[in-house]
Design a protein around this motif. Structure first.
Motif, PDB file in Angstrom:
ATOM      1  N   CYS A 249     -20.155  12.094   1.788  1.00 48.80           N
ATOM      2  CA  CYS A 249     -19.856  13.265   2.619  1.00 48.80           C
ATOM      3  C   CYS A 249     -18.391  13.671   2.517  1.00 48.80           C
ATOM      4  N   GLU A 250     -17.766  13.415   1.369  1.00 53.08           N
ATOM      5  CA  GLU A 250     -16.396  13.865   1.216  1.00 53.08           C
ATOM      6  C   GLU A 250     -16.325  15.382   1.404  1.00 53.08           C
ATOM      7  N   PRO A 251     -15.306  15.878   2.123  1.00 56.75           N
ATOM      8  CA  PRO A 251     -15.240  17.322   2.429  1.00 56.75           C
ATOM      9  C   PRO A 251     -15.368  18.216   1.205  1.00 56.75           C
ATOM     10  N   GLN A 252     -14.789  17.810   0.076  1.00 55.10           N
ATOM     11  CA  GLN A 252     -14.845  18.656  -1.112  1.00 55.10           C
ATOM     12  C   GLN A 252     -16.243  18.711  -1.714  1.00 55.10           C
ATOM     13  N   ASN A 253     -17.102  17.759  -1.342  1.00 53.89           N
ATOM     14  CA  ASN A 253     -18.463  17.734  -1.879  1.00 53.89           C
ATOM     15  C   ASN A 253     -19.466  18.452  -0.997  1.00 53.89           C
ATOM     16  N   LEU A 254     -19.094  18.704   0.254  1.00 50.48           N
ATOM     17  CA  LEU A 254     -20.035  19.317   1.182  1.00 50.48           C
ATOM     18  C   LEU A 254     -20.209  20.796   0.855  1.00 50.48           C
ATOM     19  N   PRO A 255     -21.443  21.238   0.663  1.00 48.30           N
ATOM     20  CA  PRO A 255     -21.673  22.656   0.365  1.00 48.30           C
ATOM     21  C   PRO A 255     -21.366  23.509   1.586  1.00 48.30           C
ATOM     22  N   SER A 256     -20.673  24.603   1.361  1.00 48.81           N
ATOM     23  CA  SER A 256     -20.252  25.435   2.497  1.00 48.81           C
ATOM     24  C   SER A 256     -21.316  26.430   2.924  1.00 48.81           C
ATOM     25  N   LYS A 257     -22.214  26.805   2.004  1.00 49.45           N
ATOM     26  CA  LYS A 257     -23.184  27.842   2.346  1.00 49.45           C
ATOM     27  C   LYS A 257     -24.634  27.415   2.165  1.00 49.45           C
ATOM     28  N   ALA A 258     -24.877  26.226   1.612  1.00 55.20           N
ATOM     29  CA  ALA A 258     -26.255  25.793   1.400  1.00 55.20           C
ATOM     30  C   ALA A 258     -26.922  25.482   2.727  1.00 55.20           C
ATOM     31  N   SER A 260     -29.701  23.416   2.793  1.00 59.66           N
ATOM     32  CA  SER A 260     -30.373  22.120   2.693  1.00 59.66           C
ATOM     33  C   SER A 260     -29.577  21.210   1.769  1.00 59.66           C
ATOM     34  N   PHE A 261     -29.192  20.045   2.286  1.00 62.70           N
ATOM     35  CA  PHE A 261     -28.554  19.058   1.411  1.00 62.70           C
ATOM     36  C   PHE A 261     -28.891  17.647   1.864  1.00 62.70           C
ATOM     37  N   TRP A 262     -28.849  16.757   0.909  1.00 64.81           N
ATOM     38  CA  TRP A 262     -29.366  15.401   1.016  1.00 64.81           C
ATOM     39  C   TRP A 262     -28.244  14.444   0.635  1.00 64.81           C
ATOM     40  N   VAL A 263     -27.913  13.532   1.562  1.00 58.68           N
ATOM     41  CA  VAL A 263     -26.834  12.568   1.332  1.00 58.68           C
ATOM     42  C   VAL A 263     -27.453  11.184   1.118  1.00 58.68           C
ATOM     43  N   ILE A 264     -27.083  10.541   0.021  1.00 55.72           N
ATOM     44  CA  ILE A 264     -27.571   9.187  -0.267  1.00 55.72           C
ATOM     45  C   ILE A 264     -26.528   8.183   0.191  1.00 55.72           C
ATOM     46  N   GLY A 265     -26.905   7.302   1.108  1.00 55.77           N
ATOM     47  CA  GLY A 265     -25.977   6.298   1.601  1.00 55.77           C
ATOM     48  C   GLY A 265     -25.228   6.759   2.838  1.00 55.77           C
ATOM     49  N   ASP A 266     -24.161   6.039   3.171  1.00 56.86           N
ATOM     50  CA  ASP A 266     -23.399   6.324   4.394  1.00 56.86           C
ATOM     51  C   ASP A 266     -22.723   7.691   4.322  1.00 56.86           C
ATOM     52  N   CYS A 267     -22.593   8.294   5.489  1.00 53.87           N
ATOM     53  CA  CYS A 267     -21.967   9.612   5.591  1.00 53.87           C
ATOM     54  C   CYS A 267     -20.905   9.570   6.684  1.00 53.87           C
ATOM     55  N   TRP A 268     -19.672   9.974   6.337  1.00 55.16           N
ATOM     56  CA  TRP A 268     -18.555  10.007   7.275  1.00 55.16           C
ATOM     57  C   TRP A 268     -18.118  11.454   7.472  1.00 55.16           C
ATOM     58  N   LEU A 269     -18.115  11.899   8.727  1.00 57.45           N
ATOM     59  CA  LEU A 269     -17.587  13.216   9.071  1.00 57.45           C
ATOM     60  C   LEU A 269     -16.416  13.025  10.023  1.00 57.45           C
ATOM     61  N   ASP A 270     -15.268  13.531   9.623  1.00 60.27           N
ATOM     62  CA  ASP A 270     -14.051  13.319  10.404  1.00 60.27           C
ATOM     63  C   ASP A 270     -13.486  14.642  10.907  1.00 60.27           C
ATOM     64  N   GLY A 271     -12.712  14.535  11.982  1.00 62.55           N
ATOM     65  CA  GLY A 271     -11.957  15.679  12.483  1.00 62.55           C
ATOM     66  C   GLY A 271     -12.833  16.706  13.152  1.00 62.55           C
TER      67      GLY A 271
END
Length: 374
Positions: A249-258, A260-271
């Motif tokens: 879930c690195e910020p640069q990898n997160l789609p801004s307009k999609a 539907s998205f699927w994250v494999i493994g742990d996901c960290w959202l900060d701030g």
């Protein structure tokens, strides 16, 4: 006497030559005429072939345009399309498309069997090609959650959890706010209230036994079939239908307009990470991982914690600060909710808007249904 005979022979030879010359000229004329006719026939065949090829190209263009509209625009409901095609500002014929729909009840009247018929016409109006193709259009999400929290397993709450009911058709006195397949354990506070009271900071602490229901069998236990019409063992097919599949879930990898998205493994959202908006919500799946929300993060749409293991597993949602989910939260596994605070603002209108997103609709061609003949 001999002089007269020579003159007669000369005249006879001249007549023969004249006849031969006339015959040769006639033969040449016939050859030239035949050649002209053959060239005209070949040219006509060439022109007809080009017009027919152009008609086929126009029919394919019309078919592709219709299928693209059906895939990219969920609100597209036209039954006819007509296109006048040009190349370098020169007319190239036209395409007419007819679209007929049959809506099935398998997906709560959301699945469509569609027949697309495209007629292409070249520069010559008599040159026509008709193509037909049948497709299925269906939503990624089959149904919306019945409650703010649906878990096929156990829920352990050791944080302050606020469940806010926003939609006007949701009755917290009769509808359960938490649907579980197993038990609920509470080591902290569970609050519930309407959106108006939530905004005033007036949510009340309730006896958790009055706001959750354990189901021996039902949507909570059949979570994937209920929401996505797919079995747990077939989860790879579900993953294939998501727009983005991410490793983290690195910020640069997160789609801004999609949507539907699927994250494999742990996901960290900060701030102050915000995923989705009220007008453009998302489906976010976290597969075989824990979710860490640190700060004041907001998720608009549907959060899915998914375990693909054959064994009984538990995944953690660890909080720091005050985090919000505007929509719903579901999981097909045991969940530990701990740390800061979590506010789930259950809003069916936001979740329903998922069906307005192009990513949420899938279009598949039916094998064997393509025709270029009547």
């Amino acid at each position: 006497m001999n002089k007269v005979i020579r003159t007669s022979n000369t005249l006879q030879h001249g007549g023969v030559l004249f006849v031969v010359l006339v015959l040769l000229l006639a033969l040449c004329a016939m050859v030239i005429l035949s050649s002209l006719r053959q060239n005209l026939f070949v040219n006509s065949m060439s022109v007809n072939s080009k017009n027919l090829a152009l008609a086929r190209t126009n029919a394919e263009t019309g078919m592709a345009s219709a299928l693209n509209r059906l895939q990219s625009d969920p609100t597209f409901m036209q039954s006819q399309m007509e296109m006048h095609l040009k190349a370098n500002n020169n007319p190239q014929g036209k395409a007419k498309v007819n679209i007929s729909r049959h809506i099935t009840t398998r997906f709560s009247n959301r699945m469509e069997l569609i027949k697309v018929t495209a007629m292409g016409q070249g520069s010559d109006p008599n040159a026509r090609v008709i193509l037909t193709q049948q497709v299925l259009r269906y939503p990624l999400l089959r149904a919306t959650p019945l409650s703010p929290v649906m878990i096929n397993g156990k829920l352990n709450v050791s944080t302050d959890l606020s469940i806010v009911y926003d939609p006007p058709n949701f009755d917290p006195t009769s509808d359960k706010l938490i649907l579980l397949a197993d038990a609920l354990t509470v080591a902290s506070n569970i609050f519930n209230c309407s959106i108006d009271r939530y905004k005033r900071g007036d949510c009340t602490n309730n006896n958790f036994s009055s706001i959750y229901q354990t189901q021996a069998k039902g949507p909570a236990t059949d979570l994937l079939p209920f929401l996505f019409n797919i079995r747990k063992v077939d989860w790879p097919y579900l993953q294939d239908e998501f727009k983005y599949v991410l490793k983290n879930c690195e910020p640069q990898n997160l789609p801004s307009k999609a949507s539907s998205f699927w994250v494999i493994g742990d996901c960290w959202l900060d701030g102050r990470t915000v995923l989705g908006t009220p007008q453009h919500p998302i489906i976010m799946v976290v597969q075989n991982g824990d979710l860490y929300l640190r700060g004041q993060n907001k998720i608009y749409g549907l959060l899915v914690i998914l375990s693909t293991s054959h064994f009984d597993t538990t995944h953690n949602i660890t909080l720091l600060g005050q985090n919000q989910i505007h929509g719903g939260f579901v999981a097909n596994t045991n969940v530990n909710l701990s740390g800061g605070t979590m506010d789930i603002l259950f809003n069916n209108e936001i979740i329903d808007r998922l069906f307005d997103q192009a990513d949420m609709w899938k279009l598949v061609r039916i094998p064997g249904s393509w025709r270029d003949f009547k």
